[in-house]
Design a protein around this motif. Structure first.
Motif, PDB file in Angstrom:
ATOM      1  N   HIS A  38       6.912  -1.392   1.777  1.00 44.82           N
ATOM      2  CA  HIS A  38       7.274  -1.642   0.373  1.00 44.82           C
ATOM      3  C   HIS A  38       6.366  -2.703  -0.242  1.00 44.82           C
ATOM      4  CE1 HIS A  38       9.458  -5.569   0.413  1.00 44.82           C
ATOM      5  NE2 HIS A  38       9.748  -5.257   1.661  1.00 44.82           N
ATOM      6  N   GLU A  39       5.920  -3.674   0.556  1.00 47.45           N
ATOM      7  CA  GLU A  39       4.971  -4.664   0.029  1.00 47.45           C
ATOM      8  C   GLU A  39       3.638  -4.018  -0.320  1.00 47.45           C
ATOM      9  OE1 GLU A  39       6.453  -8.683   2.479  1.00 47.45           O
ATOM     10  OE2 GLU A  39       4.880  -7.380   3.295  1.00 47.45           O
ATOM     11  N   CYS A  40       3.211  -3.098   0.525  1.00 47.31           N
ATOM     12  CA  CYS A  40       1.941  -2.404   0.291  1.00 47.31           C
ATOM     13  C   CYS A  40       1.993  -1.613  -1.014  1.00 47.31           C
ATOM     14  CB  CYS A  40       1.644  -1.477   1.473  1.00 47.31           C
ATOM     15  SG  CYS A  40       0.066  -0.628   1.372  1.00 47.31           S
ATOM     16  N   LEU A  41       3.093  -0.875  -1.213  1.00 47.56           N
ATOM     17  CA  LEU A  41       3.222  -0.085  -2.442  1.00 47.56           C
ATOM     18  C   LEU A  41       3.352  -0.983  -3.667  1.00 47.56           C
ATOM     19  CD1 LEU A  41       5.540   2.831  -1.261  1.00 47.56           C
ATOM     20  CD2 LEU A  41       3.066   2.866  -1.598  1.00 47.56           C
ATOM     21  N   GLU A  62      13.143   4.884   5.653  1.00 48.60           N
ATOM     22  CA  GLU A  62      13.639   4.115   6.783  1.00 48.60           C
ATOM     23  C   GLU A  62      12.588   3.142   7.338  1.00 48.60           C
ATOM     24  OE1 GLU A  62      15.104   6.806   9.677  1.00 48.60           O
ATOM     25  OE2 GLU A  62      16.750   7.542   8.424  1.00 48.60           O
ATOM     26  N   LYS A  63      11.326   3.338   6.931  1.00 50.24           N
ATOM     27  CA  LYS A  63      10.244   2.484   7.421  1.00 50.24           C
ATOM     28  C   LYS A  63       9.843   1.406   6.406  1.00 50.24           C
ATOM     29  CE  LYS A  63       9.297   4.918  11.233  1.00 50.24           C
ATOM     30  NZ  LYS A  63       9.293   4.351  12.604  1.00 50.24           N
ATOM     31  N   ARG A  64      10.588   1.269   5.322  1.00 49.74           N
ATOM     32  CA  ARG A  64      10.148   0.417   4.220  1.00 49.74           C
ATOM     33  C   ARG A  64       9.855  -1.012   4.660  1.00 49.74           C
ATOM     34  NH1 ARG A  64      12.684   0.686  -0.400  1.00 49.74           N
ATOM     35  NH2 ARG A  64      12.218  -1.467  -0.976  1.00 49.74           N
ATOM     36  N   ASN A  65      10.554  -1.522   5.674  1.00 43.89           N
ATOM     37  CA  ASN A  65      10.342  -2.897   6.122  1.00 43.89           C
ATOM     38  C   ASN A  65       9.454  -3.000   7.356  1.00 43.89           C
ATOM     39  OD1 ASN A  65      11.989  -4.127   4.087  1.00 43.89           O
ATOM     40  ND2 ASN A  65      13.798  -3.404   5.197  1.00 43.89           N
ATOM     41  N   ASP A  66       8.916  -1.856   7.797  1.00 45.79           N
ATOM     42  CA  ASP A  66       7.982  -1.862   8.921  1.00 45.79           C
ATOM     43  C   ASP A  66       6.585  -2.226   8.438  1.00 45.79           C
ATOM     44  OD1 ASP A  66      10.132  -0.977  10.321  1.00 45.79           O
ATOM     45  OD2 ASP A  66       9.270   0.927  10.938  1.00 45.79           O
ATOM     46  N   PHE A  67       5.764  -2.772   9.322  1.00 46.22           N
ATOM     47  CA  PHE A  67       4.387  -3.095   8.961  1.00 46.22           C
ATOM     48  C   PHE A  67       3.529  -1.836   8.997  1.00 46.22           C
ATOM     49  CE2 PHE A  67       5.887  -7.280  10.386  1.00 46.22           C
ATOM     50  CZ  PHE A  67       5.483  -8.049   9.295  1.00 46.22           C
ATOM     51  N   VAL A  68       2.573  -1.795   8.107  1.00 47.91           N
ATOM     52  CA  VAL A  68       1.664  -0.651   8.031  1.00 47.91           C
ATOM     53  C   VAL A  68       0.971  -0.417   9.371  1.00 47.91           C
ATOM     54  CG1 VAL A  68      -0.483   0.186   6.983  1.00 47.91           C
ATOM     55  CG2 VAL A  68       1.294  -0.838   5.541  1.00 47.91           C
ATOM     56  N   ARG A  69       0.667  -1.501  10.087  1.00 50.96           N
ATOM     57  CA  ARG A  69      -0.069  -1.354  11.345  1.00 50.96           C
ATOM     58  C   ARG A  69       0.732  -0.608  12.414  1.00 50.96           C
ATOM     59  NH1 ARG A  69       0.850  -6.969  11.117  1.00 50.96           N
ATOM     60  NH2 ARG A  69       2.437  -7.749  12.586  1.00 50.96           N
TER      61      ARG A  69
END
Length: 318
Positions: free
Chosen positions: A94-97, A126-133
């Protein structure tokens, strides 16, 4: 409505002609598969459509805007996803978007809703708080589409987005693109792997050596490439009687017989197919299946590649 209009487009690098006098139109809601081997000119064409590369000659209009004078307006209405792109691994999804939405100039009050909608659309809520990496390759590609969605763009230009994806990830990407098309978004997607596009493209543009050698709906290209249709016939009862009847029908060439399943090649149109079906029934053949076997994109491309000169546009280079 024609969303993309390309006329006489060329790009030259000294003596190398990367794109040669290309013309085509794309209507609203179409998914156009840009197909061709590596080095055919697909990426160069997409980069010109995205206004990041200036043509040597010709014109591009996207949503009525001329790329030579209104490129800034075009950039606000398109989403370009190159083959390689960065999403900032240290950010959560979500930070990336949110970052890209701000970079694209989306109003602050609209950003949270756009981010939520994009994550839902690409099925990564469900992945919104996961890191892109921590994302898989398939998830990264879907996030790439999500980055374009936060802009609420009308035109998507995707360069080899399915490259390196496993079968499940390709299906997920395919479903996302079909949803975009259903919403009236216009998509051009390139690939050199033909089977990636055969399930969901409405149209194809086949490139070779800088030229678009064929462009149109898949059915139109099938008809142009080959006037011979392969028909699969399923019958109940005596196959010998069906075979005898087929051999008497004008223009029909028997190919295979496996029990009650028969394949026939015939040069005809839809009316001729209907006549053949009626003829078999009139002969007492109990037909329980009668359908045309469609060639896939790979078959079409191989046939075109073997007869490239026949399809080369006038004035096109070889």
């Amino acid at each position: 409505m024609q969303v993309i209009e390309v006329t006489g487009l060329s790009k030259e690098y000294g003596t190398l002609v990367a794109v040669n006098n290309v013309s085509f139109n794309v209507a609203k809601g179409q998914i156009v598969g840009l197909i061709g081997p590596n080095g055919a000119g697909k990426t160069t064409l997409l980069r010109m459509l995205a206004t990041v590369l200036r043509p040597t000659a010709g014109s591009i209009k996207i949503l009525g805007c001329d790329s030579s004078t209104e490129y800034l307006r075009i950039r606000k209405t398109i989403g370009y996803l190159p083959d390689f792109f960065n999403l900032y691994n240290s950010l959560t999804l979500h930070e990336c978007l949110e970052f890209f939405a701000m970079a694209y100039g989306v109003e602050n009050k609209l950003i949270p809703g756009r981010v939520d909608d994009a994550l839902k659309f690409v099925e990564l809520e469900e992945k919104r708080n996961d890191f892109v990496r921590h994302l898989s390759r398939g998830m990264v590609q879907r996030m790439g589409v999500g980055v374009l969605l936060v802009r609420d763009t009308d035109v998507f230009l995707l360069d080899e987005p399915a490259s390196g994806l496993d079968p499940k990830a390709r299906i997920q990407l395919r479903d996302i693109l079909k949803k975009l098309s259903a919403e009236g978004r216009t998509i051009i997607i390139s690939s050199h792997i033909l089977t990636e596009l055969s399930d969901f493209c409405s149209h194809v543009a086949i490139m070779s050596r800088g030229n678009i050698v064929l462009h149109g709906s898949i059915d139109e290209i099938r008809q142009r490439v080959s006037s011979t249709r392969q028909i699969a016939i399923s019958i109940v009862g005596d196959a010998n009687a069906a075979v005898a009847a087929i051999k008497e029908f004008p223009g029909a060439i028997l190919q295979t017989v496996e029990g009650g399943n028969i394949t026939v090649d015939i040069k005809t149109d839809e009316n001729g197919l209907a006549d053949m079906n009626s003829y078999l029934v009139s002969k007492g053949i109990r037909v329980c299946g009668f359908s045309e076997e469609k060639s896939d994109l790979e078959d079409l491309f191989m046939e075109i590649s073997g007869n490239e000169q026949s399809y080369m546009p006038e004035g096109g280079s070889r």
